[in-house]
Design a protein around this motif. Structure first.
Motif, mmCIF file in Angstrom:
data_model
loop_
_atom_site.group_PDB
_atom_site.id
_atom_site.type_symbol
_atom_site.label_atom_id
_atom_site.label_comp_id
_atom_site.label_asym_id
_atom_site.label_seq_id
_atom_site.Cartn_x
_atom_site.Cartn_y
_atom_site.Cartn_z
ATOM 1 N N ASP A 1 5.156 0.640 -5.484
ATOM 2 C CA ASP A 1 5.597 1.723 -4.601
ATOM 3 C C ASP A 1 5.720 1.250 -3.153
ATOM 4 O OD1 ASP A 1 5.705 3.629 -6.645
ATOM 5 O OD2 ASP A 1 3.591 4.146 -6.398
ATOM 6 N N VAL A 2 4.962 0.227 -2.802
ATOM 7 C CA VAL A 2 4.904 -0.266 -1.425
ATOM 8 C C VAL A 2 6.013 -1.270 -1.139
ATOM 9 C CG1 VAL A 2 3.522 -1.736 0.103
ATOM 10 C CG2 VAL A 2 2.454 0.182 -1.097
ATOM 11 N N ALA A 3 6.315 -2.142 -2.107
ATOM 12 C CA ALA A 3 7.221 -3.273 -1.887
ATOM 13 C C ALA A 3 8.561 -2.890 -1.255
ATOM 14 C CB ALA A 3 7.428 -4.035 -3.192
ATOM 15 N N PRO A 4 9.241 -1.804 -1.720
ATOM 16 C CA PRO A 4 10.548 -1.489 -1.119
ATOM 17 C C PRO A 4 10.470 -1.054 0.340
ATOM 18 C CG PRO A 4 10.276 -0.411 -3.260
ATOM 19 C CD PRO A 4 8.932 -0.920 -2.864
ATOM 20 N N LEU A 5 9.288 -0.717 0.835
ATOM 21 C CA LEU A 5 9.138 -0.221 2.203
ATOM 22 C C LEU A 5 8.783 -1.317 3.197
ATOM 23 C CD1 LEU A 5 7.084 3.007 1.367
ATOM 24 C CD2 LEU A 5 9.563 2.796 1.689
ATOM 25 N N LEU A 6 8.605 -2.544 2.719
ATOM 26 C CA LEU A 6 8.203 -3.651 3.581
ATOM 27 C C LEU A 6 9.420 -4.394 4.121
ATOM 28 C CD1 LEU A 6 5.204 -5.126 1.556
ATOM 29 C CD2 LEU A 6 5.166 -3.431 3.394
ATOM 30 N N PRO A 7 9.276 -5.042 5.287
ATOM 31 C CA PRO A 7 10.410 -5.786 5.863
ATOM 32 C C PRO A 7 10.724 -7.035 5.051
ATOM 33 C CG PRO A 7 8.450 -6.047 7.224
ATOM 34 C CD PRO A 7 8.111 -5.017 6.189
ATOM 35 N N PRO A 8 11.951 -7.553 5.185
ATOM 36 C CA PRO A 8 12.322 -8.782 4.470
ATOM 37 C C PRO A 8 11.355 -9.921 4.793
ATOM 38 C CG PRO A 8 14.254 -7.781 5.479
ATOM 39 C CD PRO A 8 13.064 -7.023 6.000
ATOM 40 N N HIS B 1 -18.560 2.043 11.435
ATOM 41 C CA HIS B 1 -19.549 3.022 10.975
ATOM 42 C C HIS B 1 -19.058 3.654 9.689
ATOM 43 C CE1 HIS B 1 -22.015 3.485 14.779
ATOM 44 N NE2 HIS B 1 -21.007 2.728 15.175
ATOM 45 N N ARG B 2 -19.996 3.979 8.809
ATOM 46 C CA ARG B 2 -19.651 4.827 7.676
ATOM 47 C C ARG B 2 -19.223 6.195 8.217
ATOM 48 N NH1 ARG B 2 -19.298 0.930 4.189
ATOM 49 N NH2 ARG B 2 -21.229 -0.234 3.829
ATOM 50 N N ALA B 3 -18.359 6.853 7.499
ATOM 51 C CA ALA B 3 -17.927 8.191 7.895
ATOM 52 C C ALA B 3 -17.670 9.026 6.651
ATOM 53 C CB ALA B 3 -16.683 8.131 8.771
ATOM 54 N N GLU B 4 -17.782 10.310 6.802
ATOM 55 C CA GLU B 4 -17.592 11.274 5.706
ATOM 56 C C GLU B 4 -16.470 12.223 6.077
ATOM 57 O OE1 GLU B 4 -19.991 15.093 3.795
ATOM 58 O OE2 GLU B 4 -20.947 13.805 5.299
ATOM 59 N N VAL B 5 -15.550 12.453 5.157
ATOM 60 C CA VAL B 5 -14.459 13.389 5.404
ATOM 61 C C VAL B 5 -14.973 14.815 5.313
ATOM 62 C CG1 VAL B 5 -12.246 14.254 4.577
ATOM 63 C CG2 VAL B 5 -12.689 11.797 4.591
ATOM 64 N N VAL B 6 -14.812 15.577 6.377
ATOM 65 C CA VAL B 6 -15.122 16.998 6.374
ATOM 66 C C VAL B 6 -13.871 17.796 6.025
ATOM 67 C CG1 VAL B 6 -15.920 18.934 7.793
ATOM 68 C CG2 VAL B 6 -16.942 16.655 8.102
ATOM 69 N N GLU B 7 -12.732 17.347 6.546
ATOM 70 C CA GLU B 7 -11.454 18.014 6.295
ATOM 71 C C GLU B 7 -10.348 16.970 6.395
ATOM 72 O OE1 GLU B 7 -8.761 21.683 8.145
ATOM 73 O OE2 GLU B 7 -10.407 20.823 9.311
ATOM 74 N N CYS B 8 -9.411 17.030 5.475
ATOM 75 C CA CYS B 8 -8.239 16.162 5.549
ATOM 76 C C CYS B 8 -7.050 16.902 4.956
ATOM 77 C CB CYS B 8 -8.461 14.836 4.828
ATOM 78 S SG CYS B 8 -7.021 13.729 4.909
ATOM 79 N N GLU B 9 -6.214 17.399 5.827
ATOM 80 C CA GLU B 9 -4.976 18.073 5.428
ATOM 81 C C GLU B 9 -3.827 17.340 6.106
ATOM 82 O OE1 GLU B 9 -2.599 22.288 6.026
ATOM 83 O OE2 GLU B 9 -4.748 22.192 6.458
ATOM 84 N N GLU B 10 -2.957 16.717 5.319
ATOM 85 C CA GLU B 10 -1.900 15.923 5.928
ATOM 86 C C GLU B 10 -0.728 15.770 4.979
ATOM 87 O OE1 GLU B 10 -0.739 12.621 5.174
ATOM 88 O OE2 GLU B 10 -1.914 12.544 3.342
ATOM 89 N N ASP B 11 0.459 15.546 5.565
ATOM 90 C CA ASP B 11 1.614 15.167 4.766
ATOM 91 C C ASP B 11 2.355 14.007 5.418
ATOM 92 O OD1 ASP B 11 2.843 16.427 6.902
ATOM 93 O OD2 ASP B 11 3.749 18.034 5.715
ATOM 94 N N LEU B 12 1.670 13.245 6.269
ATOM 95 C CA LEU B 12 2.294 12.109 6.930
ATOM 96 C C LEU B 12 2.578 10.977 5.946
ATOM 97 C CD1 LEU B 12 0.268 11.899 10.276
ATOM 98 C CD2 LEU B 12 2.366 13.181 9.784
ATOM 99 N N VAL B 13 1.721 10.813 4.939
ATOM 100 C CA VAL B 13 1.917 9.737 3.962
ATOM 101 C C VAL B 13 3.191 9.987 3.154
ATOM 102 C CG1 VAL B 13 0.983 8.618 1.911
ATOM 103 C CG2 VAL B 13 -0.518 9.118 3.846
ATOM 104 N N THR B 14 3.383 11.212 2.662
ATOM 105 C CA THR B 14 4.595 11.501 1.898
ATOM 106 C C THR B 14 5.831 11.497 2.801
ATOM 107 O OG1 THR B 14 4.160 13.882 2.115
ATOM 108 C CG2 THR B 14 3.407 12.798 0.099
ATOM 109 N N ALA B 15 5.674 11.940 4.059
ATOM 110 C CA ALA B 15 6.807 11.896 4.987
ATOM 111 C C ALA B 15 7.254 10.465 5.254
ATOM 112 C CB ALA B 15 6.430 12.578 6.306
ATOM 113 N N ALA B 16 6.329 9.503 5.082
ATOM 114 C CA ALA B 16 6.655 8.092 5.295
ATOM 115 C C ALA B 16 7.306 7.457 4.085
ATOM 116 C CB ALA B 16 5.390 7.324 5.669
ATOM 117 N N GLY B 17 7.416 8.194 2.960
ATOM 118 C CA GLY B 17 8.124 7.674 1.805
ATOM 119 C C GLY B 17 7.260 7.238 0.648
ATOM 120 N N LEU B 18 5.969 7.552 0.679
ATOM 121 C CA LEU B 18 5.052 7.181 -0.395
ATOM 122 C C LEU B 18 4.672 8.406 -1.221
ATOM 123 C CD1 LEU B 18 2.721 4.742 1.535
ATOM 124 C CD2 LEU B 18 4.131 4.142 -0.436
ATOM 125 N N PRO B 19 4.240 8.188 -2.468
ATOM 126 C CA PRO B 19 3.736 9.315 -3.252
ATOM 127 C C PRO B 19 2.520 9.951 -2.589
ATOM 128 C CG PRO B 19 4.123 7.391 -4.651
ATOM 129 C CD PRO B 19 4.256 6.929 -3.235
#
Length: 258
Positions: free
Chosen positions: A46-53, A209-227
């Protein structure tokens, strides 16, 4: 058709916690502050087509990753000039992949970089062909939690957004192999000045530092062309930050710049 793998002579360089070389004459200087790294495992196909030559996905045990990294950019400077206090200081959230070129140089590839200052976004898009996007953004602290918000203005997709809150935990004494793989990156693969190039960078060793997700709402990954990522991130890290220096770009087939 997927890109061919790097030749045997280009085995990936070692992953090192410290930069492999100094940059005596920086092209850019800046600091990255209050960083949170979220990572999900993704299929290299899924990543390969999005990388530069000239690059292929960099993998660890056959797996590659997509990173969502939120932070504060601080005092971006050009050459040896002092960093700019206002225009060079702003929140940023980027979506990035991990790459390796024919010479074994490991790096990152940015699919999108949301930032809240219009002028730096415009300069980066026109001058460096970087996928910067103008967004409404904020970084807020409350006790041991940090919240990053982003809502894209333009170019689109307009309204692409993220809201990330993490609780920062204990400092990591010795990062794992995966944590080094995701954070110890000493170059950027991309298109600069109209050609595919490699841009080296240096900074002090990360304080993670270790960190814990309290909230994660996003659509930036899909907007960038990934599943859409499935489940929660496999790695969540936080860092107070580091000062960074970028060297001059080199062609992928060329020699590293001094």
């Amino acid at each position: 058709m997927p890109p061919a793998p790097p030749p045997p002579s280009g085995f990936p360089e070692p992953i090192t916690a410290d930069p492999p070389q100094a940059i005596a004459r920086p092209l850019l200087t800046q600091s990255w502050l209050d960083l949170t790294f979220l990572h999900w495992a993704v299929d290299p196909a899924d990543v390969a087509p999005l990388l530069p030559p000239g690059t292929v996905p960099d993998t660890l045990d056959g797996v590659t990753y997509v990173g969502l990294v939120a932070f504060r950019m601080h005092r971006v400077g050009w050459l040896r000039l002092p960093g700019l206090p206002y225009l060079g200081t702003f929140p940023e959230t980027n979506v990035r992949l991990y790459s390796v070129d024919e010479h074994g140089r490991r790096g990152v590839v940015f699919l999108s970089l949301d930032a809240s200052r219009l002028l730096p976004v415009t300069v980066a898009r026109i001058g460096f062909r970087m996928p910067y996007l103008w967004s409404r953004m904020a970084v807020r602290h409350s006790g041991d939690t940090v919240t990053y918000t982003s809502s894209r203005r333009r170019p689109g997709p307009r309204g692409a957004h993220s809201r990330i809150t993490v609780r920062v935990g204990e400092r990591i004494g010795e990062p794992t192999g995966l944590e080094h793989f995701l954070t110890a990156r000493w170059g950027l693969h991309g298109a600069f000045f109209g050609r595919s190039t490699y841009l080296p960078n240096t900074h002090p060793r990360w304080s993670l530092h270790r960190a814990e997700v309290v909230e994660c709402e996003e659509d930036l990954v899909t907007a960038a062309g990934l599943p859409k990522p499935v489940g929660g991130p496999v790695s969540v890290l936080h860092s107070p930050g580091v000062p960074a220096r970028f060297g001059r770009p080199a062609r992928p087939a060329g020699i590293r710049p001094p």
